[in-house]
Structures are given as structure tokens and as C-alpha cells.
Design a protein around this motif. Structure first.
Motif, PDB file in Angstrom:
ATOM      1  N   LEU A 147      19.571  56.991  28.328  1.00  0.00           N
ATOM      2  CA  LEU A 147      19.952  57.520  26.869  1.00  0.00           C
ATOM      3  C   LEU A 147      18.374  56.457  26.132  1.00  0.00           C
ATOM      4  O   LEU A 147      18.589  55.081  26.728  1.00  0.00           O
ATOM      5  CB  LEU A 147      20.783  57.074  26.232  1.00  0.00           C
ATOM      6  N   ASN A 148      17.678  56.875  25.755  1.00  0.00           N
ATOM      7  CA  ASN A 148      16.845  56.621  25.232  1.00  0.00           C
ATOM      8  C   ASN A 148      16.412  56.856  23.088  1.00  0.00           C
ATOM      9  O   ASN A 148      15.786  57.825  23.328  1.00  0.00           O
ATOM     10  CB  ASN A 148      15.252  56.457  25.589  1.00  0.00           C
ATOM     11  N   GLU A 149      17.499  55.747  22.369  1.00  0.00           N
ATOM     12  CA  GLU A 149      17.047  56.788  21.305  1.00  0.00           C
ATOM     13  C   GLU A 149      15.958  55.904  20.034  1.00  0.00           C
ATOM     14  O   GLU A 149      16.219  57.208  19.588  1.00  0.00           O
ATOM     15  CB  GLU A 149      18.621  55.871  20.480  1.00  0.00           C
ATOM     16  N   GLN A 150      15.729  55.321  20.749  1.00  0.00           N
ATOM     17  CA  GLN A 150      14.203  54.921  19.975  1.00  0.00           C
ATOM     18  C   GLN A 150      12.751  56.659  20.156  1.00  0.00           C
ATOM     19  O   GLN A 150      12.418  56.672  19.800  1.00  0.00           O
ATOM     20  CB  GLN A 150      13.895  53.598  20.132  1.00  0.00           C
ATOM     21  N   GLN A 151      12.961  56.620  21.497  1.00  0.00           N
ATOM     22  CA  GLN A 151      12.155  57.667  22.246  1.00  0.00           C
ATOM     23  C   GLN A 151      12.236  59.343  22.240  1.00  0.00           C
ATOM     24  O   GLN A 151      12.300  60.215  21.855  1.00  0.00           O
ATOM     25  CB  GLN A 151      11.497  57.658  23.505  1.00  0.00           C
ATOM     26  N   GLY A 152      14.184  59.237  21.996  1.00  0.00           N
ATOM     27  CA  GLY A 152      14.672  60.459  21.559  1.00  0.00           C
ATOM     28  C   GLY A 152      14.276  60.862  23.180  1.00  0.00           C
ATOM     29  O   GLY A 152      14.980  62.075  22.774  1.00  0.00           O
ATOM     30  N   THR A 159      11.947  65.660  18.717  1.00  0.00           N
ATOM     31  CA  THR A 159      11.082  65.014  18.555  1.00  0.00           C
ATOM     32  C   THR A 159      10.602  64.807  16.818  1.00  0.00           C
ATOM     33  O   THR A 159      10.393  64.311  16.071  1.00  0.00           O
ATOM     34  CB  THR A 159       9.678  65.886  18.363  1.00  0.00           C
ATOM     35  N   THR A 160      12.463  64.766  16.559  1.00  0.00           N
ATOM     36  CA  THR A 160      12.566  64.192  14.886  1.00  0.00           C
ATOM     37  C   THR A 160      13.358  62.681  15.531  1.00  0.00           C
ATOM     38  O   THR A 160      13.899  62.659  16.166  1.00  0.00           O
ATOM     39  CB  THR A 160      13.613  64.949  14.106  1.00  0.00           C
ATOM     40  N   PRO A 161      13.640  62.225  14.138  1.00  0.00           N
ATOM     41  CA  PRO A 161      14.200  60.964  14.662  1.00  0.00           C
ATOM     42  C   PRO A 161      16.207  60.974  15.194  1.00  0.00           C
ATOM     43  O   PRO A 161      16.761  61.470  14.675  1.00  0.00           O
ATOM     44  CB  PRO A 161      13.935  60.105  13.093  1.00  0.00           C
ATOM     45  N   VAL A 162      16.595  59.954  15.372  1.00  0.00           N
ATOM     46  CA  VAL A 162      17.983  59.992  16.200  1.00  0.00           C
ATOM     47  C   VAL A 162      17.974  58.926  16.185  1.00  0.00           C
ATOM     48  O   VAL A 162      18.288  57.925  15.897  1.00  0.00           O
ATOM     49  CB  VAL A 162      17.510  60.132  18.163  1.00  0.00           C
ATOM     50  N   GLU A 220      13.335  74.680   7.621  1.00  0.00           N
ATOM     51  CA  GLU A 220      12.088  74.023   8.511  1.00  0.00           C
ATOM     52  C   GLU A 220      12.641  74.171   9.935  1.00  0.00           C
ATOM     53  O   GLU A 220      13.709  73.453  10.250  1.00  0.00           O
ATOM     54  CB  GLU A 220      12.343  72.295   7.780  1.00  0.00           C
ATOM     55  N   PRO A 221      11.409  73.796  10.391  1.00  0.00           N
ATOM     56  CA  PRO A 221      12.259  74.380  11.793  1.00  0.00           C
ATOM     57  C   PRO A 221      11.931  72.458  12.342  1.00  0.00           C
ATOM     58  O   PRO A 221      11.340  71.723  11.935  1.00  0.00           O
ATOM     59  CB  PRO A 221      10.529  74.479  12.418  1.00  0.00           C
ATOM     60  N   ILE A 222      12.625  72.343  13.552  1.00  0.00           N
ATOM     61  CA  ILE A 222      12.778  71.148  14.004  1.00  0.00           C
ATOM     62  C   ILE A 222      12.427  71.846  15.426  1.00  0.00           C
ATOM     63  O   ILE A 222      13.293  72.766  16.165  1.00  0.00           O
ATOM     64  CB  ILE A 222      14.049  71.299  13.582  1.00  0.00           C
ATOM     65  N   VAL A 223      11.400  71.051  16.310  1.00  0.00           N
ATOM     66  CA  VAL A 223      11.353  71.077  17.105  1.00  0.00           C
ATOM     67  C   VAL A 223      11.882  70.716  18.810  1.00  0.00           C
ATOM     68  O   VAL A 223      11.833  68.514  17.946  1.00  0.00           O
ATOM     69  CB  VAL A 223       9.917  70.935  18.035  1.00  0.00           C
TER      70      VAL A 223
END
Length: 372
Positions: A281-286, A307-310, A330-333
Motif C-alpha cells: 500500500l502506497n497512499e502517497q502515490q495511490g 490518479t486522485t488524492p487518496v 466530473e470524471p475520475i480516472v
């Protein structure tokens, strides 16, 4: 005499510009790119080569002087949106492609997707590495219903979906892989759902589908989910999924509409098995990775890259979750996918987590494309 001289000088340049286009692809990063599908805006090509015949052109690798496979991407429209090519590119290197008149060689499809009405409204898709499916309306409220994305592992680069459905024995390995991945009432291999009041608010299965493009290098489709009650919030979703040749991961673009002006909490999830596996798990990089416990059929790696903040990543008895938020309409990818050790390319947890981290770094360091 000066006017005649200028005309004689200018005309050859115009003629050359109309007979070919040159595409320069730069990899300024320290990452090697292998089997990478590159998107080139069609408008830039048609501007450089206005007389291009879309049914009679080739793409030539400037180094090898050989044709390479390409695809005209439409994104569900009649007009061409992009030219797709698949290339290998070393770190800190540049590749030149020539687009010119000629008869294209036959291209073997490396991606494929289709609606499967004969199997309770499945929607299945694959590339030359891995395969997936989502469950449709006809499967709802049956014993075999499931909420998340399913994985079909494969050990060959040929398209296998139609053969497996035709045999109706996709739980048996006939030399090309099989379906041994269990989804159940979880998000499976990287589905997303609202997370309201600390509870996953699952939708029903998809009810409408639309094919946008279907190979040979990228297949893209949309799945639409009817409005459901997500913990007191009415939510509707459209999910646009793309799979590229050579990739273990899908690109997933979700668009949620809901009757609330506040951001909607959502989670991307991976089913967790009872036996011990390896979790990264890498929260900073998602980046969220899971190397499942080994079964008799082999070992599956599953992973997602947001690609959005976790805000948080968590592990419970049944799922591994990454939490983020989306705004109304709003799209989220994000990216999600899998690998199988018996395919012979990624055979342990270290390699799988390296693949996910390398994929993340590629997203942070996009290739530069110049068309002249």
C-alpha cells in the motif's frame, strides 16, 4: 525573376508536406517503455498531411524501416480522434515514425471486447496479456451474482474470449488459461463504489453498454448503471473502460451524478483471500497491490493506481480499499488490472509491485509527441 524564384522554392516544400507526416516520440524519462500504446491526435496528423487517405497509409518505424501496427481511434464518434501506435522506447531516447501513402499490412488484433448475451449479459474484454468481465442485468438476484470485476487469466497472446464462451468450460485450463478468480459480493479486481457512512454502497449490475472502439490496439466501452440509493444519496454512474495492447491494467474513467453538492466518498477495492497473501500500500502515490495466496491453478496479482488524492488505504477481512472523493458529474480516472504467474512474465510479488510502481512512474512522465 525574384517572384519566379520564390515560387520555385516554395512549391516543393508544399508538395513534400502533403505526401507524408513525421512523428517524433521522445522519452525524456529514465524509464524504458515496452509495448506502449501511444496516442497521437489526428488533427495534428491531418494538418501536417492534409491529403492523407485514411484507407491507404502506412506507419514506418524510422529505425527499422518496417511497418508498425496502428489503429484509428474514434471514441464512439464518426470522426477520427486519434492515431494509436504501439512502440518500444528506451530511456532517454527518441523514435521517429513516418506516415505515408501505402497499403497497410494485416494487423493481428491484440485487444477485444464484447457484450455476451448468451452468458447472462456478461461484458468481457481482453488484450494479449489478461482478460476481464463485468456482470450484467440478467445475472442479478441469481446465485452466481457478483459486484466487482472478474479476472480471466491467460497464458497466450491470442484472443481467447470467444473460444472460452463457446466451450462453456472457462473454469478448466485448455492450454490458454482459465477463470479461477472469485469475486462474490466484493469489488473484485478493482471496481469502484460510493463509500457513505463508512459503508460500501454497491450498485446493481450494469444495465446498458456501448462500444466505442474495438482494437486492434485499444478497446474501449461504456457501462451504465441505473440510479441507486447510496446511503441516502441517489447516484447514477457511467464507467468508460479501456484496455491497451501490452498492458496488465485497464484505464477506468467513472462519471458519477448524484443529488448532493458535496464531494462523494468512493473506494476502489480488491477482494482479499482468507489465506495469507502479500499486500503493498502506497497512499502517497495511490498505488495498491496484492499478490494473492497461491492456488492449485496458480497465483494472481491484482493492483490499482489512483490518479486522485487518496485519503486512506485500509485492509479488512474481505477487501483491500483505497478511499478518495469524486465531484458531481466530473470524471475520475484510475487504473486497475491483474497478472498471472503461469503466463511467465510476472511470477512473484516483487515483480508485480515493481510493475505497478513502474506504471505509476510512466503516468508521471508522459512521452512527448511532435508531428511535422
Amino acid at each position: 525573376m525574384k517572384i519566379l524564384f520564390l515560387l520555385a522554392f516554395i512549391l516543393p516544400i508544399i508538395t513534400v508536406a502533403q505526401t507524408k507526416a513525421t512523428v517524433t516520440i521522445k522519452n525524456n524519462s529514465a524509464l524504458d517503455r515496452k509495448e506502449t500504446v501511444v496516442t497521437i491526435k489526428w488533427a495534428t496528423i491531418s494538418n501536417a498531411y492534409p491529403q492523407i487517405d485514411t484507407s491507404n497509409f502506412v506507419v514506418i518505424n524510422g529505425n527499422t524501416k518496417k511497418q508498425i501496427a496502428y489503429q484509428l481511434e474514434h471514441k464512439g464518434t464518426t470522426a477520427i480522434q486519434n492515431l494509436l501506435v504501439q512502440v518500444d522506447l528506451k530511456a532517454k531516447s527518441t523514435l521517429t515514425l513516418l506516415i505515408q501513402k501505402g497499403k497497410p499490412a494485416p494487423f493481428t488484433a491484440k485487444t477485444y471486447a464484447r457484450y455476451v448475451p448468451e452468458r447472462l449479459d456478461d461484458f468481457a474484454w481482453e488484450n494479449d496479456k489478461i482478460a476481464f468481465r463485468a456482470y450484467g442485468k440478467a445475472l442479478e438476484k441469481t446465485e452466481g451474482d457478483a459486484y466487482g470485476y472478474d479476472v480471466w487469466v491467460k497464458r497466450i497472446d491470442k484472443m481467447i474470449l470467444n473460444d472460452r464462451y463457446k466451450r462453456n468450460e472457462y473454469h478448466i485450463d485448455h492450454g490458454d488459461g482459465l477463470d479461477y478468480y472469485h469475486v462474490g459480493y466484493t469489488l473484485g479486481a478493482g471496481n469502484m463504489a460510493p463509500f457513505v457512512n463508512d459503508t460500501i454502497r454497491y450498485s446493481a449490475n450494469y444495465h446498458q453498454w456501448k462500444m466505442l472502439d474495438n482494437g486492434p490496439l485499444r478497446s474501449t466501452f461504456q457501462l451504465t448503471f441505473d440510479t441507486w440509493n447510496a446511503g441516502g444519496i441517489k447516484v447514477k454512474a457511467t464507467k468508460t473502460i479501456s484496455i491497451d495492447a501490452g498492458s496488465q491494467l485497464n484505464r477506468i474513467e467513472n462519471n458519477y451524478t448524484f443529488d448532493n453538492n458535496k464531494p462523494l466518498p468512493v473506494v476502489v477495492g480488491i477482494i482479499r483471500r482468507e489465506k495469507p497473501g502479500v499486500i503493498s500500500l502506497n497512499e502517497q502515490q495511490g498505488v495498491m497491490g496484492y499478490w494473492e495466496p497461491t492456488e492449485k491453478e496458480g497465483t494472481t496479482g491484482v493492483g490499482s493506481i489512483l490518479t486522485t488524492p487518496v485519503s486512506t488505504m485500509s485492509v479488512n477481512k474481505t477487501q483491500i480499499l483505497a478511499k478518495t472523493t469524486v465531484n458531481n458529474n466530473e470524471p475520475i480516472v484510475y487504473y486497475s488490472g491483474a497478472a498471472w504467474d503461469k503466463a511467465g512474465k510476472i511470477t512473484n510479488s516483487k515483480q508485480w509491485f515493481h510493475y505497478l510502481n513502474h506504471f505509476y512512474q510512466q503516468l508521471q512522465n508522459p512521452l512527448i509527441v511532435i508531428v511535422k
